[in-house]
Scaffold this active site. Structure first.
Site, short mmCIF file in Angstrom:
data_model
loop_
_atom_site.label_atom_id
_atom_site.label_comp_id
_atom_site.label_asym_id
_atom_site.label_seq_id
_atom_site.Cartn_x
_atom_site.Cartn_y
_atom_site.Cartn_z
N THR A 234 1.94 4.57 -1.57
CA THR A 234 1.25 3.40 -2.09
C THR A 234 1.40 2.24 -1.11
O THR A 234 2.44 2.08 -0.48
CB THR A 234 1.84 3.01 -3.46
OG1 THR A 234 1.57 4.06 -4.40
CG2 THR A 234 1.24 1.71 -3.98
N GLY B 38 4.27 4.38 3.36
CA GLY B 38 4.59 3.24 4.20
C GLY B 38 5.99 2.74 3.93
O GLY B 38 6.76 3.34 3.17
N ALA B 39 6.34 1.62 4.54
CA ALA B 39 7.65 0.99 4.33
C ALA B 39 7.52 -0.50 4.58
O ALA B 39 6.68 -0.94 5.37
CB ALA B 39 8.71 1.60 5.24
N GLY C 166 7.55 -3.17 -2.03
CA GLY C 166 6.78 -4.40 -2.00
C GLY C 166 5.50 -4.29 -2.81
O GLY C 166 5.01 -5.27 -3.36
N GLU D 207 7.66 6.35 -5.91
CA GLU D 207 7.75 6.67 -4.49
C GLU D 207 9.04 7.41 -4.16
O GLU D 207 9.04 8.38 -3.39
CB GLU D 207 7.64 5.39 -3.66
CG GLU D 207 6.24 4.80 -3.64
CD GLU D 207 6.18 3.45 -2.94
OE1 GLU D 207 5.11 3.10 -2.43
OE2 GLU D 207 7.21 2.74 -2.91
#
Length: 259
Positions: free
Chosen positions: A32, A89-90, A103, A110
């Site tokens: 996400t 993502g990160a 975030g 996740e």
């Protein structure tokens, strides 16, 4: 793609390179966030145009909607039981490939999906790399019942952890608290620097009312770092500190040419 900002170009490049890890017949966790959305669109294109056969397990309702729109078959984690790969993502990553995520508000799903996978590949732009985690506020998912008490317990507990800040703030959306897909709230912790991510994660998850936190330690296997010029850097935990750079624009030099 010429109208993309440098950051979006970097995200697109990382997402495109990460799709090379996906093979026909795989069950894939779909992350996400803005970078993961590029990956979902790219996989959808591979499904539609190249006949790629995969089953996707999304980590949020937003990702599920996007995956279905692009033509990816969506199944639940209970149906999949175990995944070959997760791409996500990160918000931050360090030299040990420890991450801060959440975030986008989907940290619980996740983390569940990532830990139910043979491999986790993280896609990011270079700005997400830090020497020490913590500049990005650490998301902590909490149950709504007694959240103010949980918040106080979190701040009190952080006094015994190697961090530089302890302030916790309830995430707001519109006129009220942000609510996750699981119906929970999120506290964002301004820690500034996290000296021991593993210990911090363990301590936070022992607090009653805390569901999960956004520290992903010993979960990520590969980080793909995209850059605006089309160069990607791949870091694989299995190969120690080795890195490789692949100029994928060499295969398509006019990818970002003005149309």
């Amino acid at each position: 793609m010429s109208n993309l900002s440098p950051v979006d170009r970097a995200k697109f490049i990382a997402a495109r390179r990460a799709c090379d890890y996906v093979e026909d017949g795989m069950k894939v966790g779909l992350g996400t966030g803005s970078t993961a959305a590029w990956m979902v669109r790219q996989l959808g294109e591979m499904v539609r145009e190249d006949g790629l056969r995969i089953k996707g397990v999304p980590t949020s309702s937003r990702t599920a909607h996007l995956a279905r729109e692009t033509g990816i078959e969506v199944i639940s984690l209970d149906e999949a039981k175990w995944l070959d790969l997760t791409i996500d993502g990160a918000d931050e990553f360090d030299g040990d490939l420890a991450l801060i995520k959440g975030g986008g508000g989907a940290l619980l799903q996740e983390k569940i999906v990532a830990t139910a996978s043979d491999r986790m590949v993280v896609i990011a732009d270079a700005a997400k790399e830090v020497q020490a985690l913590g500049a990005f506020p650490l998301p902590v998912e909490v149950v709504p019942f007694g959240w103010q008490t949980t918040k106080a317990l979190v701040e009190e507990t952080l006094a015994g952890v190697d961090v530089l800040g302890r302030e916790a703030t309830l995430r707001i959306s519109g006129d009220g608290p942000y609510v996750t897909d699981e119906g929970n709230y999120i506290l964002d912790l301004a820690l500034r620097r996290i000296g021991n991510p593993w210990q911090t994660s363990l301590v936070l998850n022992q607090i009653p009312g805390v569901v999960e936190n956004g520290l992903f330690v010993d979960v990520c296997d590969v980080v793909v770092i995209g850059r605006p010029d089309g160069v990607v850097e791949v870091r694989d935990v299995e190969n120690g500190a080795s890195t490789q750079r692949v100029d994928i624009l060499g295969e398509d030099a006019n990818l970002f040419a003005d149309e």
